[in-house]
Scaffold this motif. Structure first.
Motif, PDB file in Angstrom:
ATOM      1  N   ASP A  91       1.048  -1.352  -0.118  1.00 28.67           N
ATOM      2  CA  ASP A  91       0.069   0.014   0.087  1.00 28.67           C
ATOM      3  C   ASP A  91       0.942   1.196   0.137  1.00 28.67           C
ATOM      4  O   ASP A  91       0.355   2.331  -0.576  1.00 28.67           O
ATOM      5  N   VAL A  92       1.874   1.151   0.785  1.00 28.23           N
ATOM      6  CA  VAL A  92       2.878   2.415   0.728  1.00 28.23           C
ATOM      7  C   VAL A  92       3.493   2.816  -0.567  1.00 28.23           C
ATOM      8  O   VAL A  92       3.507   3.727  -0.967  1.00 28.23           O
ATOM      9  N   ILE A  93       3.967   1.697  -1.091  1.00 30.62           N
ATOM     10  CA  ILE A  93       4.724   1.654  -2.385  1.00 30.62           C
ATOM     11  C   ILE A  93       3.521   2.226  -3.583  1.00 30.62           C
ATOM     12  O   ILE A  93       3.711   3.360  -4.205  1.00 30.62           O
ATOM     13  N   GLU A  94       2.179   1.890  -3.489  1.00 32.75           N
ATOM     14  CA  GLU A  94       1.274   2.402  -4.193  1.00 32.75           C
ATOM     15  C   GLU A  94       1.013   3.844  -3.976  1.00 32.75           C
ATOM     16  O   GLU A  94       1.158   4.646  -4.856  1.00 32.75           O
ATOM     17  N   GLN A  95       0.978   4.181  -2.821  1.00 25.52           N
ATOM     18  CA  GLN A  95       0.785   5.412  -2.441  1.00 25.52           C
ATOM     19  C   GLN A  95       1.953   6.598  -2.968  1.00 25.52           C
ATOM     20  O   GLN A  95       1.864   7.397  -3.328  1.00 25.52           O
ATOM     21  N   GLU A  96       3.201   5.956  -2.520  1.00 24.35           N
ATOM     22  CA  GLU A  96       4.536   6.841  -2.796  1.00 24.35           C
ATOM     23  C   GLU A  96       4.381   7.106  -4.329  1.00 24.35           C
ATOM     24  O   GLU A  96       4.901   8.174  -4.874  1.00 24.35           O
ATOM     25  N   ASN A  97       4.172   5.933  -5.244  1.00 18.89           N
ATOM     26  CA  ASN A  97       4.098   6.012  -6.675  1.00 18.89           C
ATOM     27  C   ASN A  97       3.317   7.177  -7.117  1.00 18.89           C
ATOM     28  O   ASN A  97       3.405   7.811  -8.065  1.00 18.89           O
ATOM     29  N   THR A  98       1.976   6.929  -6.645  1.00 17.46           N
ATOM     30  CA  THR A  98       0.731   8.080  -6.828  1.00 17.46           C
ATOM     31  C   THR A  98       1.287   9.309  -6.754  1.00 17.46           C
ATOM     32  O   THR A  98       1.220  10.378  -7.637  1.00 17.46           O
ATOM     33  N   GLU A  99       1.874   9.607  -5.503  1.00 21.46           N
ATOM     34  CA  GLU A  99       2.275  10.910  -5.059  1.00 21.46           C
ATOM     35  C   GLU A  99       3.297  11.331  -6.073  1.00 21.46           C
ATOM     36  O   GLU A  99       3.235  12.583  -6.324  1.00 21.46           O
ATOM     37  N   ASP A 100       4.451  10.667  -6.337  1.00 22.45           N
ATOM     38  CA  ASP A 100       5.479  10.840  -7.397  1.00 22.45           C
ATOM     39  C   ASP A 100       4.957  11.329  -8.620  1.00 22.45           C
ATOM     40  O   ASP A 100       5.091  12.325  -9.356  1.00 22.45           O
ATOM     41  N   PHE A 101       3.860  10.332  -9.278  1.00 21.27           N
ATOM     42  CA  PHE A 101       3.298  10.791 -10.642  1.00 21.27           C
ATOM     43  C   PHE A 101       2.612  12.192 -10.472  1.00 21.27           C
ATOM     44  O   PHE A 101       2.500  12.918 -11.365  1.00 21.27           O
ATOM     45  N   GLN A 102       1.883  12.547  -9.484  1.00 25.61           N
ATOM     46  CA  GLN A 102       1.008  13.756  -9.406  1.00 25.61           C
ATOM     47  C   GLN A 102       2.300  15.006  -9.235  1.00 25.61           C
ATOM     48  O   GLN A 102       2.040  15.788  -9.926  1.00 25.61           O
ATOM     49  N   LYS A 103       3.168  14.792  -8.359  1.00 23.62           N
ATOM     50  CA  LYS A 103       4.281  15.875  -8.426  1.00 23.62           C
ATOM     51  C   LYS A 103       5.022  16.018  -9.883  1.00 23.62           C
ATOM     52  O   LYS A 103       5.212  17.063 -10.351  1.00 23.62           O
TER      53      LYS A 103
END
Length: 444
Positions: free
Chosen positions: A243-255
């Motif tokens: 879940d953390v990896i998915e959340q961090e990847n989503t955050e990076d894509f948004q940035k």
């Protein structure tokens, strides 16, 4: 299956619906619930067996969890809370509004409420906020037989039993032992004799991104969490790290797309919230893009002298921006995976210099053939455009690679140095380069 279950519920054939739905995996049941209307999924949820209902509940979206808690009785809430793993309960409480949290806390035991409050005080995205307290702990004086008996007695309520943790009387972590090692060891050996003492562990305040990196590096299924005095306070399991990896990847894509990060689902987020997350970066990029306009105005005389130069500005800016974005994306991803460190900056620069030289030469030659032989522009203009294109690609790739590493050095998220920002910088550099080359080659 969804249609069949929906039909059975609509026909009020609840016993048959229960029989059909209990054949499914809990994740599949959660997916079916997500697609049903509110009245139907509440009925379906209520006919599930108690232990299955709690497991399905942990896989539902926060909106559905909130609706269910608001709709069911305190007795039903208590049965769900009693069956939930502790870390799942913490995740739910963190996302719920205060009135729903009060309803959940009202139906938990006093000792659990104290623990919940303790967990909620850990920094967001820290090991303490991710961990669960449902682990198997052993003493090194135990024999293998005693340890296995202890696991049989207590393991049913634990999130994982595959790795057991050895602590002393003060709860200090001394070692770990796998269930496999226990099963194949002699019954009379002590846990202290077979345990591993070289332990990978994290502190309660360590960041979740660093923890995800440790899971990947050491192929872990779980990792112990200790406080500043070395006492075992909990463990983090692989399902939470996914879940953390998915959340961090989503955050990076948004940035990388020049948006403020948000954990809300797209369809559940209001229009105003989405606009708020996007407007600030767009304003910054729009204002910074005025520099390109200023550069064009400054070289207005050059453009008036050779009007054809204006036709190649979009091509130069787009190619430069794309070249920079390619480099930055690769470097950002490499840094996220731990493949590239700050110390590798010279290696990265040397590699991108060689790559950009090869790419720049090929694109410049192809472009020269196109504009000189097909579009029939003068040799001087063709040389000006193609020379600028080559140097723009080289600079764009080096800038695109260096900026994320520079951001990491300044303790910033490298993802902010992504496509939009790099494109803006490269556009300005490409224009200055273009008009300077034109002035020199064409003698303007």
């Amino acid at each position: 299956m969804k249609e069949k279950i929906t039909r059975l519920i609509n026909e009020k054939r609840y016993i048959e619906a229960k029989k059909e739905v209990t054949k499914l995996n809990v994740v599949d049941i959660a997916e079916i619930l997500e697609e049903l209307d509110k009245s139907s999924y509440l009925i379906l949820f209520r006919i599930l067996p108690k232990d299955m209902a709690a497991e399905v509940f942990s896989y539902l979206s926060y909106e559905q969890q909130r609706y269910i808690i608001d709709s069911i009785t305190d007795k039903e809430i208590k049965s769900i809370v009693d069956e939930l793993f502790f870390d799942d309960m913490i995740d739910i409480i963190e996302e719920m509004p205060s009135n729903v949290v009060k309803k959940i806390l009202k139906n938990t035991k006093e000792e659990e409420r104290i623990l919940i409050n303790q967990f909620l005080n850990y920094p967001e995205n820290s090991a303490g906020s991710l961990m669960t307290i449902e682990y198997v702990d052993l003493k090194k004086e135990m024999t293998v037989k005693q340890a296995i008996d202890h696991i049989k007695k207590t393991g049913v309520d634990k999130e994982t039993i595959y790795t057991c943790y050895v602590t002393d009387k003060n709860r200090k972590l001394e070692g770990l032992v796998s269930l496999r090692k226990l099963v194949i060891s002699d019954d009379n050996k002590t846990v202290g004799e077979i345990m591993e003492k070289d332990i990978i562990y994290v502190n309660t305040h360590d960041d979740q991104e660093e923890i995800a990196y440790l899971f990947k590096k050491y192929d872990l299924m779980a990792i112990p969490v200790v406080d500043k005095e070395g006492r075992l306070t909990g463990i983090i399991t692989i399902d939470d790290i996914v879940d953390v990896i998915e959340q961090e990847n989503t955050e990076d894509f948004q940035k990388m797309a020049a948006m403020s990060p948000s954990e809300e689902e797209y369809l559940e987020t209001s229009v105003l919230t989405l606009a708020k997350h996007r407007i600030m970066w767009l304003l910054i990029l729009m204002i910074s893009a005025t520099f390109t306009g200023s550069i064009i105005r400054r070289f207005e005389e050059v453009l008036q002298s050779v009007v054809i130069l204006a036709a190649f500005i979009p091509m130069l800016m787009d190619t430069g921006g794309n070249a920079g974005s390619q480099a930055s994306t690769l470097i950002i991803r490499g840094m996220a995976l731990g493949e590239i460190e700050i110390k590798d900056i010279l290696k990265v620069m040397w590699k991108e210099l060689r790559v950009s030289t090869v790419v720049g030469v090929i694109l410049s030659l192809v472009n020269f053939v196109r504009i000189y032989y097909i579009e029939k522009v003068s040799i001087e203009v063709a040389i000006t455009v193609c020379s600028t294109l080559f140097f723009t690609i080289v600079l764009a790739k080096i800038v695109g690679a260096m900026l994320p590493i520079g951001a990491r050095k300044l303790k910033l998220d490298p993802a902010i140095m992504a496509s939009p920002l790099i494109t803006t910088i490269v556009d300005a550099v490409a224009l200055i380069l273009y008009f300077s080359m034109a002035s020199w080659i064409l003698g303007l």
